[in-house]
Design a protein around this motif. Structure first.
Motif, PDB file in Angstrom:
ATOM      1  N   TYR A  84      45.050  21.492 -73.251  1.00 43.98           N
ATOM      2  CA  TYR A  84      44.125  21.529 -71.948  1.00 43.98           C
ATOM      3  C   TYR A  84      43.960  23.230 -71.660  1.00 43.98           C
ATOM      4  O   TYR A  84      44.996  23.875 -72.310  1.00 43.98           O
ATOM      5  CB  TYR A  84      44.777  20.817 -71.107  1.00 43.98           C
ATOM      6  CG  TYR A  84      45.898  21.109 -70.435  1.00 43.98           C
ATOM      7  CD1 TYR A  84      46.568  22.019 -69.421  1.00 43.98           C
ATOM      8  CD2 TYR A  84      47.157  20.258 -71.007  1.00 43.98           C
ATOM      9  CE1 TYR A  84      47.455  22.319 -68.918  1.00 43.98           C
ATOM     10  CE2 TYR A  84      48.493  20.779 -70.591  1.00 43.98           C
ATOM     11  CZ  TYR A  84      48.677  21.624 -69.446  1.00 43.98           C
ATOM     12  OH  TYR A  84      49.956  21.715 -69.096  1.00 43.98           O
ATOM     13  N   VAL A  85      43.147  23.605 -71.031  1.00 42.90           N
ATOM     14  CA  VAL A  85      42.936  25.051 -70.455  1.00 42.90           C
ATOM     15  C   VAL A  85      42.708  24.869 -69.028  1.00 42.90           C
ATOM     16  O   VAL A  85      41.644  23.913 -68.444  1.00 42.90           O
ATOM     17  CB  VAL A  85      41.734  25.359 -71.126  1.00 42.90           C
ATOM     18  CG1 VAL A  85      41.306  26.790 -70.590  1.00 42.90           C
ATOM     19  CG2 VAL A  85      42.022  25.681 -72.579  1.00 42.90           C
ATOM     20  N   ILE A  86      43.496  25.439 -68.315  1.00 36.23           N
ATOM     21  CA  ILE A  86      43.087  25.515 -66.906  1.00 36.23           C
ATOM     22  C   ILE A  86      42.546  27.003 -66.438  1.00 36.23           C
ATOM     23  O   ILE A  86      42.925  27.904 -66.862  1.00 36.23           O
ATOM     24  CB  ILE A  86      44.410  25.574 -66.066  1.00 36.23           C
ATOM     25  CG1 ILE A  86      45.132  24.144 -66.261  1.00 36.23           C
ATOM     26  CG2 ILE A  86      44.327  25.702 -64.409  1.00 36.23           C
ATOM     27  CD1 ILE A  86      46.497  24.018 -65.546  1.00 36.23           C
ATOM     28  N   VAL A  87      41.288  26.810 -66.006  1.00 33.97           N
ATOM     29  CA  VAL A  87      40.429  28.067 -65.534  1.00 33.97           C
ATOM     30  C   VAL A  87      40.406  28.296 -64.050  1.00 33.97           C
ATOM     31  O   VAL A  87      40.395  27.422 -63.104  1.00 33.97           O
ATOM     32  CB  VAL A  87      38.829  27.705 -65.782  1.00 33.97           C
ATOM     33  CG1 VAL A  87      38.226  29.123 -65.615  1.00 33.97           C
ATOM     34  CG2 VAL A  87      39.004  27.365 -67.597  1.00 33.97           C
ATOM     35  N   ASP A  88      41.227  29.415 -63.764  1.00 27.88           N
ATOM     36  CA  ASP A  88      41.617  29.949 -62.346  1.00 27.88           C
ATOM     37  C   ASP A  88      40.265  29.896 -61.627  1.00 27.88           C
ATOM     38  O   ASP A  88      39.273  30.388 -62.213  1.00 27.88           O
ATOM     39  CB  ASP A  88      42.227  31.057 -62.284  1.00 27.88           C
ATOM     40  CG  ASP A  88      43.718  30.861 -62.756  1.00 27.88           C
ATOM     41  OD1 ASP A  88      44.237  29.761 -62.699  1.00 27.88           O
ATOM     42  OD2 ASP A  88      44.236  31.652 -63.375  1.00 27.88           O
ATOM     43  N   PRO A  89      40.117  29.796 -60.133  1.00 31.93           N
ATOM     44  CA  PRO A  89      38.978  29.983 -59.569  1.00 31.93           C
ATOM     45  C   PRO A  89      38.237  31.427 -59.589  1.00 31.93           C
ATOM     46  O   PRO A  89      38.885  32.348 -59.640  1.00 31.93           O
ATOM     47  CB  PRO A  89      39.532  29.843 -58.192  1.00 31.93           C
ATOM     48  CG  PRO A  89      40.741  29.168 -58.109  1.00 31.93           C
ATOM     49  CD  PRO A  89      41.532  29.376 -59.370  1.00 31.93           C
ATOM     50  N   GLY A  90      37.133  31.461 -59.879  1.00 33.98           N
ATOM     51  CA  GLY A  90      36.642  32.906 -59.935  1.00 33.98           C
ATOM     52  C   GLY A  90      36.603  33.368 -61.392  1.00 33.98           C
ATOM     53  O   GLY A  90      36.004  34.498 -61.841  1.00 33.98           O
ATOM     54  N   ARG A  91      37.158  32.860 -62.316  1.00 33.88           N
ATOM     55  CA  ARG A  91      37.506  33.319 -63.504  1.00 33.88           C
ATOM     56  C   ARG A  91      36.076  33.265 -64.459  1.00 33.88           C
ATOM     57  O   ARG A  91      35.551  31.964 -64.402  1.00 33.88           O
ATOM     58  CB  ARG A  91      38.580  32.474 -64.324  1.00 33.88           C
ATOM     59  CG  ARG A  91      39.081  33.040 -65.783  1.00 33.88           C
ATOM     60  CD  ARG A  91      39.683  34.495 -65.855  1.00 33.88           C
ATOM     61  NE  ARG A  91      39.791  34.886 -67.226  1.00 33.88           N
ATOM     62  CZ  ARG A  91      40.674  34.492 -68.143  1.00 33.88           C
ATOM     63  NH1 ARG A  91      41.757  33.760 -67.620  1.00 33.88           N
ATOM     64  NH2 ARG A  91      40.677  34.867 -69.202  1.00 33.88           N
TER      65      ARG A  91
END
Length: 228
Positions: A84-91
């Motif tokens: 899985y990939v977690i994309v941070d806010p605003g990235r």
């Protein structure tokens, strides 16, 4: 021309919304409760936070930009739930290599999801072969011996989560001993404990590591594969 398809959550009796993109095209997707938000794909999901993101199609992958300023976006590989990939806010413009992916809308593993059907992965036709010395060193001792009893114990420990049941309760030592014994591997609960402890030490994990961590390490490292 290569295309990717973005599909909203599926509900009984309702045709899911879809957006199709070709290379270079983008679409915005977001949770919307009013049916008026300016997204290319509006997602109605009760209880979901106000997530929004942009997906851009590439040649052999796709990019995800998290347009939310508070909430991360989690993208899971449908073929392997432990990828899985977690994309941070605003990235912005995070490349996603998964051919088939789910984007979680809630913290629940059974909650609504947006699906992305991406490009079929490409592979090299022939890879460089290692030299004979490296081949001999690698063949001397496999990391885990698939013929061993401890490998059978690991398979029983991880079987439910290998099938994608991320919230599944891990079996107890007594349950594993009973199942293995019924399949021709007579073993006691105490022996199951010993085999699990041995594997944790073999993998160099901290002393006393819990079983959930051991299972995650084994699956993410590709040491066990989903049962047929």
């Amino acid at each position: 021309m290569k295309k990717i398809i973005i599909q909203g959550p599926t509900y009984p009796g309702v045709q899911p919304s879809q957006v199709t993109l070709t290379s270079g095209q983008s679409a915005t997707i977001g949770v919307c409760q009013c049916s008026q938000c300016p997204f290319d794909l509006r997602v109605l999901a009760a209880g979901a936070p106000p997530l929004s993101w942009r997906i851009t199609a590439g040649e052999s992958f796709w990019l995800l930009s998290n347009l939310s300023d508070r909430h991360p976006v989690t993208v899971q590989n449908m073929d392997d739930w432990y990828q899985y990939v977690i994309v941070d806010p605003g990235r912005l413009d995070v490349p996603v290599p998964f051919e088939l992916a789910h984007i979680d809308l809630t913290a629940s593993s059974s909650g609504p999801k947006v699906s992305v059907f991406g490009h079929e992965p490409r592979y090299i036709r022939a890879s460089p072969r290692p030299c004979s010395v490296c081949q001999q060193v690698a063949a001397r001792r496999p990391l885990l011996d698939q013929r061993s009893t401890y490998f059978a114990v690991l398979g029983e420990l991880c079987v439910e989560r290998l099938r994608g049941e991320m919230d599944a309760v891990l079996p107890t030592s007594a349950e594993m001993a009973r199942r293995l014994s019924s399949r021709g591997h007579p073993i006691s609960a105490g022996a199951v404990d010993a085999h699990i402890k041995y594997v944790a030490e073999k993998l160099g994990l901290p002393k006393g590591v819990d079983r959930a961590t051991l299972v995650a390490v084994i699956i993410r490292s590709g040491l066990l594969h989903q049962p047929a």
